[in-house]
Scaffold this active site. Structure first.
Site, PDB file in Angstrom:
ATOM      1  N   ASP A  42     -16.812 -53.213 -34.048  1.00 29.35           N
ATOM      2  CA  ASP A  42     -15.341 -54.072 -33.671  1.00 29.35           C
ATOM      3  C   ASP A  42     -15.533 -54.957 -34.763  1.00 29.35           C
ATOM      4  O   ASP A  42     -16.310 -55.397 -35.456  1.00 29.35           O
ATOM      5  CB  ASP A  42     -15.166 -54.432 -32.315  1.00 29.35           C
ATOM      6  CG  ASP A  42     -13.897 -54.900 -31.741  1.00 29.35           C
ATOM      7  OD1 ASP A  42     -13.796 -53.985 -30.382  1.00 29.35           O
ATOM      8  OD2 ASP A  42     -13.826 -55.778 -32.141  1.00 29.35           O
ATOM      9  N   GLU A 164      -6.128 -40.847 -24.788  1.00 28.23           N
ATOM     10  CA  GLU A 164      -6.206 -40.729 -23.067  1.00 28.23           C
ATOM     11  C   GLU A 164      -5.935 -41.390 -22.023  1.00 28.23           C
ATOM     12  O   GLU A 164      -4.776 -41.221 -22.251  1.00 28.23           O
ATOM     13  CB  GLU A 164      -7.873 -42.202 -23.390  1.00 28.23           C
ATOM     14  CG  GLU A 164      -6.631 -43.582 -23.924  1.00 28.23           C
ATOM     15  CD  GLU A 164      -5.930 -44.533 -23.245  1.00 28.23           C
ATOM     16  OE1 GLU A 164      -6.678 -44.140 -21.661  1.00 28.23           O
ATOM     17  OE2 GLU A 164      -5.343 -45.146 -22.962  1.00 28.23           O
ATOM     18  N   PHE A 165      -6.311 -40.814 -21.065  1.00 29.11           N
ATOM     19  CA  PHE A 165      -5.525 -40.878 -19.563  1.00 29.11           C
ATOM     20  C   PHE A 165      -6.456 -42.541 -18.192  1.00 29.11           C
ATOM     21  O   PHE A 165      -6.308 -41.799 -17.591  1.00 29.11           O
ATOM     22  CB  PHE A 165      -5.444 -39.775 -19.270  1.00 29.11           C
ATOM     23  CG  PHE A 165      -4.602 -38.573 -20.227  1.00 29.11           C
ATOM     24  CD1 PHE A 165      -3.630 -38.725 -19.753  1.00 29.11           C
ATOM     25  CD2 PHE A 165      -5.328 -38.083 -20.496  1.00 29.11           C
ATOM     26  CE1 PHE A 165      -2.259 -37.714 -21.431  1.00 29.11           C
ATOM     27  CE2 PHE A 165      -4.609 -36.872 -21.320  1.00 29.11           C
ATOM     28  CZ  PHE A 165      -2.926 -36.973 -21.846  1.00 29.11           C
ATOM     29  N   PHE A 280       1.919 -42.963  -7.417  1.00 24.61           N
ATOM     30  CA  PHE A 280       2.801 -43.901  -8.083  1.00 24.61           C
ATOM     31  C   PHE A 280       4.408 -43.773  -8.014  1.00 24.61           C
ATOM     32  O   PHE A 280       5.700 -44.146  -8.467  1.00 24.61           O
ATOM     33  CB  PHE A 280       3.547 -43.166 -10.044  1.00 24.61           C
ATOM     34  CG  PHE A 280       1.624 -43.762 -10.431  1.00 24.61           C
ATOM     35  CD1 PHE A 280       0.926 -43.745 -10.461  1.00 24.61           C
ATOM     36  CD2 PHE A 280       1.810 -44.728 -11.997  1.00 24.61           C
ATOM     37  CE1 PHE A 280      -0.441 -44.363 -10.633  1.00 24.61           C
ATOM     38  CE2 PHE A 280       1.339 -45.329 -12.116  1.00 24.61           C
ATOM     39  CZ  PHE A 280      -0.048 -44.720 -11.830  1.00 24.61           C
ATOM     40  N   LEU A 281       4.812 -44.124  -6.603  1.00 26.44           N
ATOM     41  CA  LEU A 281       5.781 -44.028  -5.609  1.00 26.44           C
ATOM     42  C   LEU A 281       5.813 -45.612  -4.770  1.00 26.44           C
ATOM     43  O   LEU A 281       6.389 -45.681  -4.046  1.00 26.44           O
ATOM     44  CB  LEU A 281       6.404 -42.759  -5.234  1.00 26.44           C
ATOM     45  CG  LEU A 281       6.738 -41.474  -5.689  1.00 26.44           C
ATOM     46  CD1 LEU A 281       7.061 -40.546  -4.457  1.00 26.44           C
ATOM     47  CD2 LEU A 281       7.542 -41.765  -5.826  1.00 26.44           C
ATOM     48  N   ALA A 283       6.943 -49.347  -4.303  1.00 21.63           N
ATOM     49  CA  ALA A 283       7.945 -49.964  -4.934  1.00 21.63           C
ATOM     50  C   ALA A 283       7.068 -51.412  -4.374  1.00 21.63           C
ATOM     51  O   ALA A 283       6.252 -52.209  -3.786  1.00 21.63           O
ATOM     52  CB  ALA A 283       9.720 -50.193  -3.944  1.00 21.63           C
ATOM     53  N   GLY A 288       3.142 -53.665 -14.760  1.00 19.40           N
ATOM     54  CA  GLY A 288       2.913 -53.931 -15.796  1.00 19.40           C
ATOM     55  C   GLY A 288       1.736 -53.958 -16.898  1.00 19.40           C
ATOM     56  O   GLY A 288       1.087 -52.566 -17.146  1.00 19.40           O
ATOM     57  N   CYS A 291      -0.205 -50.913 -20.693  1.00 18.66           N
ATOM     58  CA  CYS A 291       0.079 -49.554 -21.263  1.00 18.66           C
ATOM     59  C   CYS A 291       1.456 -49.554 -20.873  1.00 18.66           C
ATOM     60  O   CYS A 291       1.908 -48.987 -21.668  1.00 18.66           O
ATOM     61  CB  CYS A 291      -1.200 -48.696 -20.871  1.00 18.66           C
ATOM     62  SG  CYS A 291      -3.038 -48.825 -21.360  1.00 18.66           S
ATOM     63  N   LYS A 294       4.098 -50.772 -23.078  1.00 15.87           N
ATOM     64  CA  LYS A 294       4.497 -51.212 -24.600  1.00 15.87           C
ATOM     65  C   LYS A 294       5.219 -49.541 -25.387  1.00 15.87           C
ATOM     66  O   LYS A 294       5.230 -48.918 -25.746  1.00 15.87           O
ATOM     67  CB  LYS A 294       3.412 -52.350 -24.939  1.00 15.87           C
ATOM     68  CG  LYS A 294       2.138 -50.637 -25.141  1.00 15.87           C
ATOM     69  CD  LYS A 294       0.483 -51.610 -26.186  1.00 15.87           C
ATOM     70  CE  LYS A 294      -0.416 -50.843 -25.807  1.00 15.87           C
ATOM     71  NZ  LYS A 294      -0.552 -48.652 -26.523  1.00 15.87           N
TER      72      LYS A 294
HETATM   73  C1  UGA Z   1      -1.844 -46.450 -16.962  1.00 14.42           C
HETATM   74  C2  UGA Z   1      -1.706 -44.867 -17.070  1.00 14.42           C
HETATM   75  O1  UGA Z   1      -1.877 -45.023 -15.572  1.00 14.42           O
HETATM   76  C3  UGA Z   1      -3.208 -44.121 -18.067  1.00 14.42           C
HETATM   77  O2  UGA Z   1      -2.897 -42.981 -17.369  1.00 14.42           O
HETATM   78  C4  UGA Z   1      -2.816 -44.668 -18.712  1.00 14.42           C
HETATM   79  O3  UGA Z   1      -4.086 -43.815 -19.463  1.00 14.42           O
HETATM   80  C5  UGA Z   1      -3.268 -46.077 -19.299  1.00 14.42           C
HETATM   81  O4  UGA Z   1      -1.830 -46.075 -18.318  1.00 14.42           O
HETATM   82  C6  UGA Z   1      -3.341 -45.875 -20.707  1.00 14.42           C
HETATM   83  O5  UGA Z   1      -1.902 -45.881 -21.668  1.00 14.42           O
HETATM   84  O6  UGA Z   1      -3.734 -46.723 -21.028  1.00 14.42           O
HETATM   85  P1  UGA Z   1      -2.955 -48.730 -16.358  1.00 14.42           P
HETATM   86  O7  UGA Z   1      -2.340 -49.611 -17.462  1.00 14.42           O
HETATM   87  O8  UGA Z   1      -4.459 -48.529 -16.740  1.00 14.42           O
HETATM   88  O9  UGA Z   1      -2.735 -47.623 -16.766  1.00 14.42           O
HETATM   89  O10 UGA Z   1      -2.659 -48.815 -15.220  1.00 14.42           O
HETATM   90  P2  UGA Z   1      -1.267 -47.979 -14.540  1.00 14.42           P
HETATM   91  O11 UGA Z   1      -2.232 -47.887 -13.402  1.00 14.42           O
HETATM   92  O12 UGA Z   1      -0.396 -47.055 -14.407  1.00 14.42           O
HETATM   93  O13 UGA Z   1      -0.447 -49.322 -13.520  1.00 14.42           O
HETATM   94  C7  UGA Z   1       0.397 -49.130 -14.348  1.00 14.42           C
HETATM   95  C8  UGA Z   1       1.660 -50.746 -13.479  1.00 14.42           C
HETATM   96  O14 UGA Z   1       2.271 -49.756 -12.738  1.00 14.42           O
HETATM   97  C9  UGA Z   1       0.431 -51.942 -12.901  1.00 14.42           C
HETATM   98  O15 UGA Z   1       1.115 -53.042 -13.090  1.00 14.42           O
HETATM   99  C10 UGA Z   1       0.059 -51.639 -11.336  1.00 14.42           C
HETATM  100  O16 UGA Z   1       0.429 -52.025 -10.328  1.00 14.42           O
HETATM  101  C11 UGA Z   1       2.116 -50.677 -11.138  1.00 14.42           C
HETATM  102  N1  UGA Z   1       2.610 -49.634 -10.368  1.00 14.42           N
HETATM  103  C12 UGA Z   1       1.430 -48.861  -9.596  1.00 14.42           C
HETATM  104  C13 UGA Z   1       3.136 -49.842  -9.145  1.00 14.42           C
HETATM  105  O17 UGA Z   1       4.032 -50.324  -9.723  1.00 14.42           O
HETATM  106  N2  UGA Z   1       3.394 -48.642  -8.975  1.00 14.42           N
HETATM  107  C14 UGA Z   1       2.822 -47.528  -8.377  1.00 14.42           C
HETATM  108  O18 UGA Z   1       3.399 -46.256  -7.554  1.00 14.42           O
HETATM  109  C15 UGA Z   1       1.566 -47.895  -8.829  1.00 14.42           C
END
Ligand code: UGA
Length: 484
Positions: A42, A164-165, A280-281, A283, A288, A291, A294
């Site tokens: 890094d 990556e996911f 992911f539903l 509300a 935020g 990932c 952006k």
């Molecule tokens: C996200 C993706 O889910 C990953 O698959 C991906 O690899 C990653 O970005 C990345 O690009 O590196 P992450 O940023 O860790 O992962 O967070 P998420 O779990 O996706 O949540 C994102 C935001 O959505 C959080 O603020 C969470 O509170 C919000 N959220 C999530 C909701 O408001 N409602 C939902 O039903 C789910």
């Protein structure tokens, strides 16, 4: 040169990881765990010094123990000499940041400088794997830079994309138990090498540190082999779809509030359709993190540049930005005057199980509270130190009950499951006014009302029951609310 791992007898490749953020650290550690010889580098020497001393600079469940074990076993090492790291690997995983520029585009300058470094330092052939999230066609640029600046023309530098996911908070589990692994490749040798790297994970043949007794009986990961352009697009399209899904649920939630329906009932039922799916539903305050926001922006910019009008994605972003306004409307409606009110905040991280506050809704909520003259106390399991750097004027508490003491309102901003099991009777007794505004729909409105709280959330009437308390076999809301 391939060797054999003494413990497992499997192929052991030399892998370099450039960038020790959460993607780089999880990737490097999990690949070492899978039996490879990994060196991570890094450009922040302090980060490398900390890692050498066994200090993991992020909170990510399971990562610290796994990292320490592989470091001790000599399978994972750290160096601040990036050139040394480049020379060491047969495969080089680029895991550097691609933060948003002011216009929404991804800043690819770190990728560019790593490409120059590799072109300069590579003395033998290498597979250069793009793991950072990048817009489609970045791989083509990467190939060009490597080709143009390559010092030694007999050295072959192949490029592949391996998006990556990983979700923060479950990143180790996601790496070791992925639902799919995507290889974006343009030649057989790259595909073969990536298959070799991922073989233990594809065949699930490693000792799983997440589930020491036995892993859940899920299907083996699907391997999807595509072109580099497609692989890059898959990543942005996945994150953008998740963002749209969340914004869709939020709009349904707003509608529920207007027509007296319950978002949990609605999303549960629509999510039972396998074409839609239940996740992911949720509300609330919206998405935020570093990932989704952006990547949505970068995807919009890519579409614009390509002459495609991706209006629905712009709308998803607009809906998300409005969540904080709506939340603040709820605060103002309940408190009337915000100035001089004692407001407690539960949760600062952008989601549960992380200490990451980048683009966390909490930051904007706190900024507005302070701007309106509220006194803010906050508690989060992991994210207080990082928030304190941004908002030193907030009082940070050692435990959640301290936040409630004499508060005029408690706001729930992160879906930490622990908040559900707090002693809410005790909290009720501690507050000046028992008012809760739940930005994550974490608590059950009927239970909170029964305890005497004034309780507001997103898309749910005051008396709605908590579906999580209802066994799936109970067929209708009447039966459920009767038993709730
Ligand atoms: C996200 C993706 O889910 C990953 O698959 C991906 O690899 C990653 O970005 C990345 O690009 O590196 P992450 O940023 O860790 O992962 O967070 P998420 O779990 O996706 O949540 C994102 C935001 O959505 C959080 O603020 C969470 O509170 C919000 N959220 C999530 C909701 O408001 N409602 C939902 O039903 C789910």
């Amino acid at each position: 040169m391939e060797g054999l791992d003494n413990e497992t007898g499997r192929s052991k490749l030399r892998i370099s990881v450039i960038g020790c953020g959460y993607v780089g650290l999880v990737t490097g550690t999990c690949l070492a765990e899978a039996g490879h010889q990994v060196v991570c580098t890094d450009n922040d020497p302090q980060r490398i010094a900390a890692l050498k001393a066994g200090v993991v600079p992020i909170y990510e469940p399971h990562l610290d123990a796994m990292l320490a074990a592989n470091h001790r076993a000599g399978k994972l090492s750290f160096t601040s000499d990036a050139a040394e790291a480049v020379r060491a690997g047969e495969a080089i995983f680029i895991c550097v940041g691609t933060p948003p520029l002011e216009n929404g585009d991804a800043d690819l300058s770190a990728i560019d400088s790593v490409a120059h470094l590799i072109a300069n330092e590579a003395c033998d052939s290498k597979l250069v794997v793009e793991k950072s999230t990048v817009p489609a066609q970045t791989g083509q640029q990467l190939k060009r830079v490597l080709g143009v600046y390559r010092r030694n023309s007999s050295v072959e530098l192949r490029v592949a994309s391996n998006p990556e996911f990983l979700r923060e908070g479950t990143a180790v589990e996601d790496f070791l138990h992925p639902d799919r692994i995507v290889f974006g490749v343009e030649d057989e040798a790259s595909e073969r090498q990536l298959r070799e790297i991922y073989r233990p994970i594809l065949d699930r043949r490693y000792r799983c540190p997440v589930h020491p007794s036995s892993c859940p009986a899920t299907q083996l990961p699907m391997l999807v082999v595509t072109t580099i352009n497609s692989a890059e697009l898959i990543k942005h399209a996945s994150n953008s779809f998740l963002a749209m899904k969340i914004s869709y649920a939020n709009m349904i939630g707003d509608l529920c509030e207007k027509v007296g329906a319950d978002i949990r009932e609605v999303t549960r039922a629509i999510g039972l359709d396998p074409r839609i799916g239940p996740r992911f539903l949720d509300a609330g305050l919206g998405f935020g993190g570093f990932c989704l926001p952006k990547d949505v922006q970068a995807f919009i910019r890519l579409a614009e540049r390509s002459g495609v009008d991706f209006g629905m994605l712009k709308e998803a972003e607009r809906v998300n930005r409005r969540r904080i306004d709506l939340f603040f409307d709820k605060i103002r409606q309940a408190l009337w005057v915000v100035k001089d009110k004692q407001v407690g905040v539960l949760g600062l991280a952008f989601k549960a199980n992380t200490d990451d506050i980048r683009f966390a809704p909490s930051l904007e909520v706190i900024r507005r509270l302070l701007a309106e003259g509220a006194q803010v106390r906050a508690y989060d399991q992991e994210a207080m130190d990082k928030t304190a750097e941004k908002f030193p004027q907030v009082q940070y508490c050692r435990e959640p009950y301290e936040v409630a003491s004499n508060a005029d309102a408690l706001l729930i901003l992160t879906e930490w499951p622990e908040f559900r099991s707090l002693d809410w009777v005790r909290i009720h007794g501690m507050m000046s006014r028992p008012l809760i505004i739940d930005g994550r729909n974490l608590l059950a409105p009927s239970a909170m009302a029964e305890l005497g709280f004034e309780y507001y959330s997103f898309g749910r009437p005051m008396e709605s029951f908590d579906l999580q308390l209802v066994p799936p076999s109970i067929p209708n809301a009447f039966a459920a609310s009767a038993s709730a």
